[in-house]
Design a protein around this motif. Structure first.
Motif, PDB file in Angstrom:
ATOM      1  N   GLY A   1       0.932  -1.392   0.058  1.00 26.11           N
ATOM      2  CA  GLY A   1      -0.088   0.006  -0.124  1.00 26.11           C
ATOM      3  C   GLY A   1       0.955   1.289   0.208  1.00 26.11           C
ATOM      4  O   GLY A   1       0.590   2.273  -0.639  1.00 26.11           O
ATOM      5  N   PHE A   2       1.889   1.153   0.768  1.00 20.27           N
ATOM      6  CA  PHE A   2       3.068   2.470   0.712  1.00 20.27           C
ATOM      7  C   PHE A   2       3.515   2.485  -0.471  1.00 20.27           C
ATOM      8  O   PHE A   2       3.753   3.650  -1.062  1.00 20.27           O
ATOM      9  CB  PHE A   2       3.831   2.245   2.111  1.00 20.27           C
ATOM     10  N   ALA A   3       3.743   1.322  -1.111  1.00 19.21           N
ATOM     11  CA  ALA A   3       4.748   1.623  -2.438  1.00 19.21           C
ATOM     12  C   ALA A   3       3.551   2.202  -3.263  1.00 19.21           C
ATOM     13  O   ALA A   3       4.029   2.986  -4.214  1.00 19.21           O
ATOM     14  CB  ALA A   3       5.004   0.016  -2.892  1.00 19.21           C
ATOM     15  N   LEU A   4       2.362   1.835  -3.434  1.00 20.12           N
ATOM     16  CA  LEU A   4       1.481   2.427  -4.290  1.00 20.12           C
ATOM     17  C   LEU A   4       1.247   3.797  -4.290  1.00 20.12           C
ATOM     18  O   LEU A   4       1.328   4.708  -4.931  1.00 20.12           O
ATOM     19  CB  LEU A   4       0.009   1.544  -4.181  1.00 20.12           C
ATOM     20  N   LEU A   5       1.346   4.160  -3.009  1.00 21.75           N
ATOM     21  CA  LEU A   5       1.260   5.746  -2.437  1.00 21.75           C
ATOM     22  C   LEU A   5       2.377   6.461  -3.064  1.00 21.75           C
ATOM     23  O   LEU A   5       2.119   7.543  -3.864  1.00 21.75           O
ATOM     24  CB  LEU A   5       1.063   6.012  -0.995  1.00 21.75           C
ATOM     25  N   LEU A   6       3.634   5.846  -2.892  1.00 23.46           N
ATOM     26  CA  LEU A   6       4.852   6.513  -3.467  1.00 23.46           C
ATOM     27  C   LEU A   6       4.709   6.482  -4.834  1.00 23.46           C
ATOM     28  O   LEU A   6       5.188   7.425  -5.360  1.00 23.46           O
ATOM     29  CB  LEU A   6       5.928   5.642  -2.871  1.00 23.46           C
ATOM     30  N   GLY A   7       4.083   5.477  -5.521  1.00 23.05           N
ATOM     31  CA  GLY A   7       4.062   5.510  -6.959  1.00 23.05           C
ATOM     32  C   GLY A   7       3.204   6.683  -7.576  1.00 23.05           C
ATOM     33  O   GLY A   7       3.176   7.084  -8.612  1.00 23.05           O
ATOM     34  N   ALA A   8       2.084   6.898  -6.715  1.00 26.35           N
ATOM     35  CA  ALA A   8       0.987   7.800  -7.120  1.00 26.35           C
ATOM     36  C   ALA A   8       1.672   9.227  -6.972  1.00 26.35           C
ATOM     37  O   ALA A   8       1.553  10.212  -7.839  1.00 26.35           O
ATOM     38  CB  ALA A   8      -0.040   7.952  -5.936  1.00 26.35           C
ATOM     39  N   LEU A   9       2.634   9.421  -5.980  1.00 27.99           N
ATOM     40  CA  LEU A   9       3.236  10.657  -5.853  1.00 27.99           C
ATOM     41  C   LEU A   9       4.337  11.081  -6.946  1.00 27.99           C
ATOM     42  O   LEU A   9       4.428  11.963  -7.301  1.00 27.99           O
ATOM     43  CB  LEU A   9       4.003  10.544  -4.310  1.00 27.99           C
ATOM     44  N   ALA A  10       5.042   9.881  -7.072  1.00 28.52           N
ATOM     45  CA  ALA A  10       5.902  10.001  -8.068  1.00 28.52           C
ATOM     46  C   ALA A  10       5.475  10.355  -9.572  1.00 28.52           C
ATOM     47  O   ALA A  10       5.957  11.159 -10.090  1.00 28.52           O
ATOM     48  CB  ALA A  10       6.743   8.691  -8.453  1.00 28.52           C
ATOM     49  N   THR A  11       4.034   9.731  -9.845  1.00 31.38           N
ATOM     50  CA  THR A  11       3.577  10.023 -10.944  1.00 31.38           C
ATOM     51  C   THR A  11       3.024  11.569 -11.170  1.00 31.38           C
ATOM     52  O   THR A  11       3.065  12.333 -11.964  1.00 31.38           O
ATOM     53  CB  THR A  11       2.225   9.293 -11.311  1.00 31.38           C
ATOM     54  N   PHE A  12       2.388  11.950  -9.746  1.00 30.92           N
ATOM     55  CA  PHE A  12       2.190  13.460  -9.775  1.00 30.92           C
ATOM     56  C   PHE A  12       3.199  14.300 -10.097  1.00 30.92           C
ATOM     57  O   PHE A  12       3.031  15.516 -10.510  1.00 30.92           O
ATOM     58  CB  PHE A  12       1.413  13.660  -8.143  1.00 30.92           C
ATOM     59  N   TYR A  13       4.576  14.089  -9.360  1.00 30.65           N
ATOM     60  CA  TYR A  13       5.595  15.023  -9.745  1.00 30.65           C
ATOM     61  C   TYR A  13       6.300  14.780 -10.819  1.00 30.65           C
ATOM     62  O   TYR A  13       7.511  15.631 -11.158  1.00 30.65           O
ATOM     63  CB  TYR A  13       6.573  14.877  -8.235  1.00 30.65           C
ATOM     64  N   LEU A  14       5.846  13.724 -11.586  1.00 31.81           N
ATOM     65  CA  LEU A  14       6.262  13.600 -13.098  1.00 31.81           C
ATOM     66  C   LEU A  14       5.354  14.157 -13.981  1.00 31.81           C
ATOM     67  O   LEU A  14       5.802  15.003 -14.865  1.00 31.81           O
ATOM     68  CB  LEU A  14       6.652  12.316 -13.160  1.00 31.81           C
ATOM     69  N   GLN A  15       4.171  14.033 -13.823  1.00 35.36           N
ATOM     70  CA  GLN A  15       3.299  14.308 -14.964  1.00 35.36           C
ATOM     71  C   GLN A  15       2.472  15.637 -14.668  1.00 35.36           C
ATOM     72  O   GLN A  15       1.999  16.466 -15.507  1.00 35.36           O
ATOM     73  CB  GLN A  15       2.253  13.368 -15.105  1.00 35.36           C
ATOM     74  N   ILE A  16       2.180  15.935 -13.393  1.00 38.80           N
ATOM     75  CA  ILE A  16       1.205  17.045 -13.043  1.00 38.80           C
ATOM     76  C   ILE A  16       2.003  18.493 -12.392  1.00 38.80           C
ATOM     77  O   ILE A  16       2.302  19.443 -13.154  1.00 38.80           O
ATOM     78  CB  ILE A  16       0.249  16.762 -12.073  1.00 38.80           C
ATOM     79  N   ARG A  17       2.819  18.025 -11.515  1.00 39.87           N
ATOM     80  CA  ARG A  17       3.487  19.258 -10.666  1.00 39.87           C
ATOM     81  C   ARG A  17       5.000  18.881 -10.891  1.00 39.87           C
ATOM     82  O   ARG A  17       5.617  18.479 -10.150  1.00 39.87           O
ATOM     83  CB  ARG A  17       3.054  19.471  -9.354  1.00 39.87           C
ATOM     84  N   THR A  18       5.595  18.860 -12.051  1.00 44.14           N
ATOM     85  CA  THR A  18       6.739  18.464 -12.272  1.00 44.14           C
ATOM     86  C   THR A  18       7.740  18.831 -11.556  1.00 44.14           C
ATOM     87  O   THR A  18       8.066  20.245 -11.454  1.00 44.14           O
ATOM     88  CB  THR A  18       7.256  18.505 -13.935  1.00 44.14           C
ATOM     89  N   ASN A  19       8.658  18.093 -10.804  1.00 39.77           N
ATOM     90  CA  ASN A  19       9.714  18.489 -10.022  1.00 39.77           C
ATOM     91  C   ASN A  19      10.660  17.175 -10.048  1.00 39.77           C
ATOM     92  O   ASN A  19      10.311  16.189  -9.596  1.00 39.77           O
ATOM     93  CB  ASN A  19       9.271  18.711  -8.453  1.00 39.77           C
ATOM     94  N   ALA A  20      11.891  17.482 -10.639  1.00 38.96           N
ATOM     95  CA  ALA A  20      12.754  16.452 -10.897  1.00 38.96           C
ATOM     96  C   ALA A  20      13.293  15.748  -9.426  1.00 38.96           C
ATOM     97  O   ALA A  20      13.545  14.778  -9.288  1.00 38.96           O
ATOM     98  CB  ALA A  20      13.891  16.924 -11.539  1.00 38.96           C
ATOM     99  N   LYS A  21      13.367  16.605  -8.481  1.00 36.35           N
ATOM    100  CA  LYS A  21      14.151  16.399  -7.163  1.00 36.35           C
ATOM    101  C   LYS A  21      13.153  15.394  -6.365  1.00 36.35           C
ATOM    102  O   LYS A  21      13.427  14.354  -5.809  1.00 36.35           O
ATOM    103  CB  LYS A  21      14.478  17.527  -6.311  1.00 36.35           C
ATOM    104  N   ILE A  22      11.904  15.913  -6.159  1.00 37.70           N
ATOM    105  CA  ILE A  22      10.871  15.066  -5.520  1.00 37.70           C
ATOM    106  C   ILE A  22      10.650  13.869  -6.372  1.00 37.70           C
ATOM    107  O   ILE A  22      10.497  12.841  -5.444  1.00 37.70           O
ATOM    108  CB  ILE A  22       9.647  16.000  -5.311  1.00 37.70           C
ATOM    109  N   PHE A  23      10.566  14.054  -7.561  1.00 32.76           N
ATOM    110  CA  PHE A  23      10.376  12.901  -8.381  1.00 32.76           C
ATOM    111  C   PHE A  23      11.335  11.636  -7.961  1.00 32.76           C
ATOM    112  O   PHE A  23      11.280  10.570  -7.617  1.00 32.76           O
ATOM    113  CB  PHE A  23      10.286  12.926  -9.825  1.00 32.76           C
ATOM    114  N   ALA A  24      12.745  12.090  -8.064  1.00 32.51           N
ATOM    115  CA  ALA A  24      13.833  11.192  -7.781  1.00 32.51           C
ATOM    116  C   ALA A  24      13.706  10.592  -6.397  1.00 32.51           C
ATOM    117  O   ALA A  24      13.942   9.383  -6.193  1.00 32.51           O
ATOM    118  CB  ALA A  24      15.088  11.881  -8.187  1.00 32.51           C
TER     119      ALA A  24
END
Length: 324
Positions: free
Chosen positions: A51-74
């Motif tokens: 469940g936590f991994a899915l949450l992190l995946g959703a956050l990664a997608t958000f910071y990649l596709q919507i509010r792009t931020n290379a640092k937070i995505f990484a």
């Protein structure tokens, strides 16, 4: 920043594709083992990390596709990768331990003696120096916090290539160590030497005997239910704790914040020193883990530039351009 500089900057930061491939490879190795000798997983132990991994995946997608931020995505992707690899790697280590052959403790202890290293002498010396033993014990128990702090520091400092190298090296080393542990299984020093807590009254080793119930159950076939929230570190040779301590020390050395750099390197070094006694590892375990760590860092420094998902990385380039 012009387009050429954006592309150059992005290339120097690397990507996570090889780390995902390492995770896939780990799961692929598990598949035939599961088919030949099935294990089951406890659902209550499986749900929180997934469940936590899915949450992190959703956050990664958000910071990649919507509010792009290379640092937070990484940073988020690094946490997600280590969480998933820890779950898959721990499961694989149990599946391999169930198939392991004769124990290698006598040979590993013999290798120590051949190098002029005496584990019992070192353990007894630390027991007589509790002022040193206590910080070593604390450092050994903070490996996961070290990883989290390191990910955050390297991410916030913008050292994304170093962050990805650290994570990929940890995964490469972990997979190599898990596979090697099946060839050279051992029960570790406290058990091999027949020690009891009364033999080291001033020490509180983190991993003296906690693994023995699981190792015994795996080897006699009585343990076939895996619970991710109750799995122990059952690998003796090579030492994954030792490998991670070396990798984390390298990672902290890349931090641009002076206090974080030297503070993190000090804690990682103390972890390495603590591993023989607090992790019940032979010196040969730790040396082998350190060698694997060095090789994994060399490999990871190159594999972070392997790309198999070009569209995703175009999104990150936009983030770099916007932050310029």
């Amino acid at each position: 920043m012009d387009q050429a500089r954006v592309i150059t900057h992005q290339h120097s930061d690397g990507c996570d594709d090889a780390a995902w491939l390492c995770l896939v490879l780990t799961i692929m190795i598990m598949a035939p083992l599961q088919l030949s000798d099935p294990f089951t997983w406890s659902i209550p132990g499986l749900l929180p990390p997934l469940g936590f991994a899915l949450l992190l995946g959703a956050l990664a997608t958000f910071y990649l596709q919507i509010r792009t931020n290379a640092k937070i995505f990484a940073m988020v992707t690094a946490l997600q990768l280590m969480l998933l690899f820890s779950a898959a790697g721990a499961s694989l280590s149990y599946m391999i331990a169930a198939r392991a052959g004769p124990l290698w403790d006598a040979r590993l202890a013999g290798w120590d003696r051949a190098m002029g290293l005496d584990w019992l002498v070192w353990m007894r010396w630390l027991d007589s120096h509790p002022l040193l033993a206590t910080p070593l014990n604390l450092a050994y128990r903070t490996l996961i916090p070290q990883m989290i702090v390191l990910i955050l520091i390297l991410g916030l400092c913008g050292r994304l290539a170093a962050l990805r190298t650290t994570i990929q090296a940890a995964m490469i080393a972990g997979l190599a160590i898990i596979l090697l542990s099946g060839l050279m299984p051992a029960v570790a020093a406290y058990v091999h030497y027949g020690l009891h807590p009364a033999d080291y009254p001033h020490l509180r080793p983190a991993a003296a005997f906690v693994h023995m119930a699981d190792i015994t159950g795996l080897r006699d076939g009585s343990l076939r239910l895996l619970s991710l929230d109750h799995m122990e570190g059952i690998i003796t040779f090579p030492s994954y704790h030792g490998a991670l301590a070396v990798i984390f020390c390298w990672g902290f050395s890349r931090a641009t914040i002076m206090t974080a750099r030297y503070g993190g390197m000090m804690v990682a070094t103390l972890t390495l020193i603590a591993t023989p006694v607090d992790g019940a590892h032979y010196f040969s375990d730790v040396i082998a883990g350190a060698v694997i760590a060095g090789l994994s860092l060399c490999v990871a420094s190159r594999t972070i530039h392997i790309r198999v998902r070009p569209r995703i990385h175009m999104k990150v380039q936009v983030s770099v351009a916007q932050s310029a």
